[in-house]
Design a protein around this motif. Sequence first.
Motif, PDB file in Angstrom:
ATOM      1  N   ALA A  45      72.399  54.985  21.431  1.00  8.77           N
ATOM      2  CA  ALA A  45      71.925  56.211  22.082  1.00  8.77           C
ATOM      3  C   ALA A  45      70.409  56.326  21.981  1.00  8.77           C
ATOM      4  CB  ALA A  45      72.596  57.424  21.447  1.00  8.77           C
ATOM      5  N   ALA A  46      69.837  55.910  20.839  1.00  8.91           N
ATOM      6  CA  ALA A  46      68.379  55.977  20.664  1.00  8.91           C
ATOM      7  C   ALA A  46      67.677  55.059  21.656  1.00  8.91           C
ATOM      8  CB  ALA A  46      68.016  55.597  19.230  1.00  8.91           C
ATOM      9  N   THR A  47      68.228  53.888  21.871  1.00  2.67           N
ATOM     10  CA  THR A  47      67.628  52.958  22.823  1.00  2.67           C
ATOM     11  C   THR A  47      67.685  53.519  24.234  1.00  2.67           C
ATOM     12  OG1 THR A  47      68.330  51.132  21.411  1.00  2.67           O
ATOM     13  CG2 THR A  47      67.712  50.591  23.678  1.00  2.67           C
ATOM     14  N   ARG A  48      68.811  54.139  24.587  1.00  5.60           N
ATOM     15  CA  ARG A  48      68.951  54.732  25.909  1.00  5.60           C
ATOM     16  C   ARG A  48      67.960  55.882  26.101  1.00  5.60           C
ATOM     17  NH1 ARG A  48      74.166  56.080  25.694  1.00  5.60           N
ATOM     18  NH2 ARG A  48      74.770  53.962  26.154  1.00  5.60           N
ATOM     19  N   ILE A  49      67.798  56.721  25.089  1.00  8.93           N
ATOM     20  CA  ILE A  49      66.851  57.842  25.172  1.00  8.93           C
ATOM     21  C   ILE A  49      65.425  57.320  25.302  1.00  8.93           C
ATOM     22  CG2 ILE A  49      65.881  59.781  23.886  1.00  8.93           C
ATOM     23  CD1 ILE A  49      68.718  60.197  22.704  1.00  8.93           C
ATOM     24  N   ALA A  50      65.097  56.267  24.548  1.00  7.58           N
ATOM     25  CA  ALA A  50      63.749  55.681  24.636  1.00  7.58           C
ATOM     26  C   ALA A  50      63.492  55.135  26.038  1.00  7.58           C
ATOM     27  CB  ALA A  50      63.595  54.586  23.587  1.00  7.58           C
ATOM     28  N   ALA A  51      64.505  54.500  26.612  1.00  7.65           N
ATOM     29  CA  ALA A  51      64.342  53.963  27.968  1.00  7.65           C
ATOM     30  C   ALA A  51      64.074  55.082  28.965  1.00  7.65           C
ATOM     31  CB  ALA A  51      65.584  53.176  28.364  1.00  7.65           C
ATOM     32  N   TYR A  52      64.848  56.159  28.875  1.00  9.23           N
ATOM     33  CA  TYR A  52      64.626  57.285  29.792  1.00  9.23           C
ATOM     34  C   TYR A  52      63.266  57.925  29.568  1.00  9.23           C
ATOM     35  CZ  TYR A  52      69.386  57.445  31.606  1.00  9.23           C
ATOM     36  OH  TYR A  52      70.562  57.151  32.242  1.00  9.23           O
ATOM     37  N   SER A  53      62.808  57.981  28.333  1.00 10.34           N
ATOM     38  CA  SER A  53      61.542  58.656  28.061  1.00 10.34           C
ATOM     39  C   SER A  53      60.336  57.819  28.480  1.00 10.34           C
ATOM     40  CB  SER A  53      61.444  59.031  26.581  1.00 10.34           C
ATOM     41  OG  SER A  53      61.440  57.876  25.779  1.00 10.34           O
ATOM     42  N   LEU A  54      60.501  56.535  28.681  1.00 11.09           N
ATOM     43  CA  LEU A  54      59.397  55.700  29.145  1.00 11.09           C
ATOM     44  C   LEU A  54      59.207  55.761  30.663  1.00 11.09           C
ATOM     45  CD1 LEU A  54      59.845  52.560  26.889  1.00 11.09           C
ATOM     46  CD2 LEU A  54      58.092  54.335  26.712  1.00 11.09           C
ATOM     47  N   VAL A  55      60.184  56.280  31.374  1.00 11.03           N
ATOM     48  CA  VAL A  55      60.104  56.341  32.837  1.00 11.03           C
ATOM     49  C   VAL A  55      58.926  57.192  33.330  1.00 11.03           C
ATOM     50  CG1 VAL A  55      61.307  57.147  34.912  1.00 11.03           C
ATOM     51  CG2 VAL A  55      62.520  55.783  33.209  1.00 11.03           C
ATOM     52  N   PRO A  56      58.679  58.400  32.795  1.00 10.98           N
ATOM     53  CA  PRO A  56      57.535  59.167  33.308  1.00 10.98           C
ATOM     54  C   PRO A  56      56.191  58.460  33.148  1.00 10.98           C
ATOM     55  CG  PRO A  56      58.975  60.599  32.048  1.00 10.98           C
ATOM     56  CD  PRO A  56      59.472  59.200  31.848  1.00 10.98           C
ATOM     57  N   VAL A  57      55.956  57.799  32.005  1.00 12.72           N
ATOM     58  CA  VAL A  57      54.696  57.085  31.818  1.00 12.72           C
ATOM     59  C   VAL A  57      54.612  55.914  32.792  1.00 12.72           C
ATOM     60  CG1 VAL A  57      53.380  55.678  30.185  1.00 12.72           C
ATOM     61  CG2 VAL A  57      54.423  57.791  29.428  1.00 12.72           C
ATOM     62  N   GLY A  58      55.732  55.238  33.018  1.00 17.23           N
ATOM     63  CA  GLY A  58      55.740  54.153  33.999  1.00 17.23           C
ATOM     64  C   GLY A  58      55.408  54.651  35.389  1.00 17.23           C
ATOM     65  N   LEU A  59      55.910  55.827  35.744  1.00 19.90           N
ATOM     66  CA  LEU A  59      55.595  56.398  37.059  1.00 19.90           C
ATOM     67  C   LEU A  59      54.113  56.740  37.175  1.00 19.90           C
ATOM     68  CD1 LEU A  59      58.703  58.702  37.612  1.00 19.90           C
ATOM     69  CD2 LEU A  59      58.156  56.558  38.780  1.00 19.90           C
ATOM     70  N   VAL A  60      53.527  57.226  36.080  1.00 15.28           N
ATOM     71  CA  VAL A  60      52.094  57.530  36.100  1.00 15.28           C
ATOM     72  C   VAL A  60      51.290  56.256  36.293  1.00 15.28           C
ATOM     73  CG1 VAL A  60      50.168  58.260  34.633  1.00 15.28           C
ATOM     74  CG2 VAL A  60      52.220  59.644  34.760  1.00 15.28           C
ATOM     75  N   LEU A  61      51.656  55.210  35.568  1.00 17.56           N
ATOM     76  CA  LEU A  61      50.880  53.972  35.626  1.00 17.56           C
ATOM     77  C   LEU A  61      51.036  53.239  36.958  1.00 17.56           C
ATOM     78  CD1 LEU A  61      51.405  52.666  31.998  1.00 17.56           C
ATOM     79  CD2 LEU A  61      49.377  53.746  32.968  1.00 17.56           C
ATOM     80  N   THR A  62      52.141  53.406  37.640  1.00 20.15           N
ATOM     81  CA  THR A  62      52.323  52.746  38.937  1.00 20.15           C
ATOM     82  C   THR A  62      51.676  53.513  40.086  1.00 20.15           C
ATOM     83  OG1 THR A  62      54.444  53.850  39.297  1.00 20.15           O
ATOM     84  CG2 THR A  62      54.494  51.651  38.285  1.00 20.15           C
ATOM     85  N   GLY A  63      51.285  54.746  39.852  1.00 20.60           N
ATOM     86  CA  GLY A  63      50.665  55.546  40.898  1.00 20.60           C
ATOM     87  C   GLY A  63      51.652  56.428  41.645  1.00 20.60           C
ATOM     88  N   ALA A  64      52.914  56.402  41.251  1.00 18.85           N
ATOM     89  CA  ALA A  64      53.917  57.228  41.927  1.00 18.85           C
ATOM     90  C   ALA A  64      53.639  58.707  41.712  1.00 18.85           C
ATOM     91  CB  ALA A  64      55.310  56.864  41.430  1.00 18.85           C
ATOM     92  N   VAL A  65      53.093  59.066  40.560  1.00 20.88           N
ATOM     93  CA  VAL A  65      52.793  60.475  40.292  1.00 20.88           C
ATOM     94  C   VAL A  65      51.655  60.947  41.191  1.00 20.88           C
ATOM     95  CG1 VAL A  65      51.936  62.072  38.538  1.00 20.88           C
ATOM     96  CG2 VAL A  65      53.685  60.417  37.951  1.00 20.88           C
ATOM     97  N   GLU A  66      50.657  60.112  41.368  1.00 20.13           N
ATOM     98  CA  GLU A  66      49.548  60.480  42.249  1.00 20.13           C
ATOM     99  C   GLU A  66      50.050  60.691  43.676  1.00 20.13           C
ATOM    100  OE1 GLU A  66      45.195  58.821  43.685  1.00 20.13           O
ATOM    101  OE2 GLU A  66      46.335  57.722  42.184  1.00 20.13           O
ATOM    102  N   TRP A  67      50.930  59.800  44.137  1.00 19.99           N
ATOM    103  CA  TRP A  67      51.515  59.960  45.469  1.00 19.99           C
ATOM    104  C   TRP A  67      52.302  61.264  45.552  1.00 19.99           C
ATOM    105  CZ3 TRP A  67      56.683  60.334  46.794  1.00 19.99           C
ATOM    106  CH2 TRP A  67      56.938  60.350  48.166  1.00 19.99           C
ATOM    107  N   ALA A  68      53.093  61.556  44.500  1.00 21.52           N
ATOM    108  CA  ALA A  68      53.911  62.775  44.508  1.00 21.52           C
ATOM    109  C   ALA A  68      53.035  64.022  44.507  1.00 21.52           C
ATOM    110  CB  ALA A  68      54.845  62.780  43.312  1.00 21.52           C
ATOM    111  N   VAL A  69      51.946  63.994  43.741  1.00 22.58           N
ATOM    112  CA  VAL A  69      51.041  65.153  43.704  1.00 22.58           C
ATOM    113  C   VAL A  69      50.386  65.338  45.065  1.00 22.58           C
ATOM    114  CG1 VAL A  69      48.852  65.972  42.747  1.00 22.58           C
ATOM    115  CG2 VAL A  69      50.626  65.109  41.236  1.00 22.58           C
ATOM    116  N   ASN A  70      49.935  64.256  45.672  1.00 22.85           N
ATOM    117  CA  ASN A  70      49.312  64.365  47.001  1.00 22.85           C
ATOM    118  C   ASN A  70      50.322  64.833  48.039  1.00 22.85           C
ATOM    119  OD1 ASN A  70      46.836  63.564  46.024  1.00 22.85           O
ATOM    120  ND2 ASN A  70      47.164  61.407  46.514  1.00 22.85           N
TER     121      ASN A  70
END
Length: 165
Positions: A45-70
């Motif tokens: 369960a800890a590994t699964r939670i860690a995987a889900y929690s890394l998704v937002p930072v990955g989205l920021v680093l790929t530029g998906a957040v910037e696209w979503a904000v725009n």
Amino acid sequence: MEGNVTPRARQSLEDRMLAETICSAVSAAGLGIAAITAYRRRFLAATRIAAYSLVPVGLVLTGAVEWAVNTAFSPSAWVGFGLLGGAWLLFMTTRIVERRSGGTRRSRKERKAAAAAGGEAVAPAASAPSLGAARPAPAPRSQKAADTGADDFSDIEAILKKHGI
């Protein structure tokens, strides 16, 4: 350099920074929860939670957040989403109407001819309908069996007796 930044660009930068900060905070909180879960020896369960929690930072680093904000602060993007939703709604409405009316692939004359034929399947060289006449009619159930419902479980009892239960 700050004097050259337009107010619109400054607002976009502030929006992006706010979104990145929120995503980072969500990831940090998720990793903290994963650490507590791992401490309790629930490693899967800890590994699964860690995987889900890394998704937002990955989205920021790929530029998906910037696209979503725009996209979120662009009126033309919202009009585009509205048009896509309207197109999807029209498409689904036509599918529902098509299913209820029997389809649009046949013409009105073909549907009338099929209805007039009675809908029975006939083999090309047969003199009588090939379906319906060959099937034996079901035997009428006795009134007593219908009233008590004993016939309903006779098949089940036979199967259970066959298996020795």
